[in-house]
Design a protein around this motif. Structure first.
Motif, PDB file in Angstrom:
ATOM      1  N   GLU A   1       0.838  -1.207   0.000  1.00 50.73           N
ATOM      2  CA  GLU A   1       0.000   0.000   0.000  1.00 50.73           C
ATOM      3  C   GLU A   1       0.869   1.252   0.000  1.00 50.73           C
ATOM      4  O   GLU A   1       1.949   1.284   0.593  1.00 50.73           O
ATOM      5  CB  GLU A   1      -0.903   0.005   1.242  1.00 50.73           C
ATOM      6  N   THR A   2       0.388   2.302  -0.672  1.00 47.59           N
ATOM      7  CA  THR A   2       1.013   3.624  -0.625  1.00 47.59           C
ATOM      8  C   THR A   2      -0.097   4.665  -0.497  1.00 47.59           C
ATOM      9  O   THR A   2      -1.273   4.361  -0.729  1.00 47.59           O
ATOM     10  CB  THR A   2       1.815   3.938  -1.917  1.00 47.59           C
ATOM     11  N   ALA A   3       0.264   5.876  -0.136  1.00 51.10           N
ATOM     12  CA  ALA A   3      -0.733   6.941  -0.021  1.00 51.10           C
ATOM     13  C   ALA A   3      -1.371   7.232  -1.384  1.00 51.10           C
ATOM     14  O   ALA A   3      -2.551   7.550  -1.465  1.00 51.10           O
ATOM     15  CB  ALA A   3      -0.087   8.205   0.541  1.00 51.10           C
ATOM     16  N   ARG A   4      -0.632   7.089  -2.435  1.00 47.98           N
ATOM     17  CA  ARG A   4      -1.142   7.379  -3.773  1.00 47.98           C
ATOM     18  C   ARG A   4      -1.989   6.238  -4.327  1.00 47.98           C
ATOM     19  O   ARG A   4      -2.957   6.460  -5.050  1.00 47.98           O
ATOM     20  CB  ARG A   4       0.025   7.657  -4.719  1.00 47.98           C
ATOM     21  N   GLY A   5      -1.600   5.020  -4.038  1.00 51.64           N
ATOM     22  CA  GLY A   5      -2.342   3.866  -4.545  1.00 51.64           C
ATOM     23  C   GLY A   5      -2.325   3.805  -6.051  1.00 51.64           C
ATOM     24  O   GLY A   5      -1.272   3.954  -6.677  1.00 51.64           O
ATOM     25  N   GLU A   6      -3.480   3.612  -6.657  1.00 46.89           N
ATOM     26  CA  GLU A   6      -3.576   3.480  -8.113  1.00 46.89           C
ATOM     27  C   GLU A   6      -3.852   4.804  -8.807  1.00 46.89           C
ATOM     28  O   GLU A   6      -4.068   4.845 -10.020  1.00 46.89           O
ATOM     29  CB  GLU A   6      -4.668   2.469  -8.481  1.00 46.89           C
ATOM     30  N   GLY A   7      -3.832   5.903  -8.070  1.00 38.68           N
ATOM     31  CA  GLY A   7      -4.116   7.207  -8.673  1.00 38.68           C
ATOM     32  C   GLY A   7      -3.041   7.613  -9.660  1.00 38.68           C
ATOM     33  O   GLY A   7      -1.856   7.478  -9.410  1.00 38.68           O
ATOM     34  N   GLY A   8      -3.444   8.094 -10.796  1.00 42.48           N
ATOM     35  CA  GLY A   8      -2.529   8.537 -11.833  1.00 42.48           C
ATOM     36  C   GLY A   8      -3.118   9.680 -12.615  1.00 42.48           C
ATOM     37  O   GLY A   8      -4.259  10.125 -12.348  1.00 42.48           O
ATOM     38  N   PHE A   9      -2.408  10.169 -13.617  1.00 41.85           N
ATOM     39  CA  PHE A   9      -2.903  11.204 -14.530  1.00 41.85           C
ATOM     40  C   PHE A   9      -3.517  12.387 -13.786  1.00 41.85           C
ATOM     41  O   PHE A   9      -4.685  12.689 -13.939  1.00 41.85           O
ATOM     42  CB  PHE A   9      -3.893  10.613 -15.533  1.00 41.85           C
ATOM     43  N   GLY A  10      -2.716  13.029 -12.955  1.00 43.97           N
ATOM     44  CA  GLY A  10      -3.168  14.222 -12.266  1.00 43.97           C
ATOM     45  C   GLY A  10      -3.755  13.982 -10.889  1.00 43.97           C
ATOM     46  O   GLY A  10      -4.274  14.902 -10.247  1.00 43.97           O
ATOM     47  N   SER A  11      -3.705  12.747 -10.413  1.00 45.94           N
ATOM     48  CA  SER A  11      -4.327  12.432  -9.128  1.00 45.94           C
ATOM     49  C   SER A  11      -3.653  13.117  -7.944  1.00 45.94           C
ATOM     50  O   SER A  11      -4.251  13.224  -6.880  1.00 45.94           O
ATOM     51  CB  SER A  11      -4.326  10.921  -8.910  1.00 45.94           C
ATOM     52  N   THR A  12      -2.411  13.595  -8.134  1.00 45.99           N
ATOM     53  CA  THR A  12      -1.728  14.257  -7.023  1.00 45.99           C
ATOM     54  C   THR A  12      -1.940  15.770  -7.021  1.00 45.99           C
ATOM     55  O   THR A  12      -1.383  16.473  -6.209  1.00 45.99           O
ATOM     56  CB  THR A  12      -0.212  13.960  -7.056  1.00 45.99           C
ATOM     57  N   GLY A  13      -2.759  16.262  -7.948  1.00 52.20           N
ATOM     58  CA  GLY A  13      -3.055  17.696  -7.978  1.00 52.20           C
ATOM     59  C   GLY A  13      -2.296  18.421  -9.064  1.00 52.20           C
ATOM     60  O   GLY A  13      -1.594  17.834  -9.878  1.00 52.20           O
ATOM     61  N   VAL A  14      -2.425  19.742  -9.045  1.00 54.31           N
ATOM     62  CA  VAL A  14      -1.818  20.576 -10.070  1.00 54.31           C
ATOM     63  C   VAL A  14      -0.403  20.907  -9.696  1.00 54.31           C
ATOM     64  O   VAL A  14      -0.075  21.197  -8.602  1.00 54.31           O
ATOM     65  CB  VAL A  14      -2.637  21.888 -10.263  1.00 54.31           C
TER      66      VAL A  14
END
Length: 156
Positions: free
Chosen positions: A143-156
Motif C-alpha cells: 500500500e502507498t498513499a497514492r495507490g492506483e491514482g494517476g494522470f493528475g491524481s496528485t493535484g496541479v
C-alpha cells in the motif's frame, strides 16, 4: 572515495567525414549533469527541418556506454524554448551494447523552419546507472498513499 572513482569510463570513436572529425561530447559548465552533443553533417553542412517534420541528425560519434549504465539523450532546453525543437521520442536511450553512430531524431514543433548547422549543439547526453532488475511475480504490491491514482491524481 574520490570523484574519479564515481566517473564512468565512456569510450568514444569519432567517424571521419570529408577529412574532418566531430567534436567530442562536452560539459558546458563544471556542475552540468549532461554533456552537449553536436551535429556532424556531410559536405552541405546544414539540414533544415520544416514545422511538424523530424530528421535524424548524425553526430559522427560511436560510443561504448559502460555496462550497467544507459546513455540518455535529452533535448536542449534552449532549442525547445526558443524554437520548439525537441527529440521525437522525448528521451532517447543508448544501450550499453550499441556500437553504431549516435544519431539524434530532432522534431520541429515550432511554426518556422529550423536549420541545423554542422557543429550546432543539438542534444544532451546523460549517463545514468541502470542496474538490471530481478523480476518477481506477486499478487500484492504493498500500500502507498497514492495507490492506483494517476494522470493528475496528485493535484496541479
Amino acid at each position: 572515495m574520490s570523484l574519479a572513482d564515481l566517473r564512468p569510463r565512456l569510450l568514444i570513436r569519432q567517424l571521419e567525414r570529408c577529412g574532418k572529425k566531430p567534436p567530442l561530447p562536452q560539459y558546458q559548465t563544471q556542475d552540468a549533469a549532461a554533456m552537449d552533443i553536436a551535429a556532424f553533417l556531410p559536405e552541405e553542412g546544414e539540414v533544415t527541418i520544416a514545422p511538424g517534420q523530424w530528421k535524424l541528425i548524425p553526430t559522427g560519434l560511436c560510443m561504448a556506454i559502460p555496462k550497467y549504465f544507459g546513455g540518455f539523450l535529452l533535448a536542449r532546453s534552449g532549442l525547445a524554448a526558443k524554437y520548439g525543437v525537441c527529440l521525437t521520442n522525448g528521451v532517447g536511450l543508448i544501450d550499453a551494447d550499441y556500437r553504431g553512430e549516435l544519431r539524434v531524431n530532432l522534431m520541429n514543433q515550432g511554426n518556422q523552419p529550423f536549420t541545423v548547422h554542422d557543429g550546432d549543439r543539438i542534444a544532451q547526453l546523460l549517463l545514468l546507472r541502470t542496474p538490471p532488475a530481478e523480476v518477481f511475480l506477486s499478487d500484492t504490491l504493498g500500500e502507498t498513499a497514492r495507490g492506483e491514482g494517476g494522470f493528475g491524481s496528485t493535484g496541479v
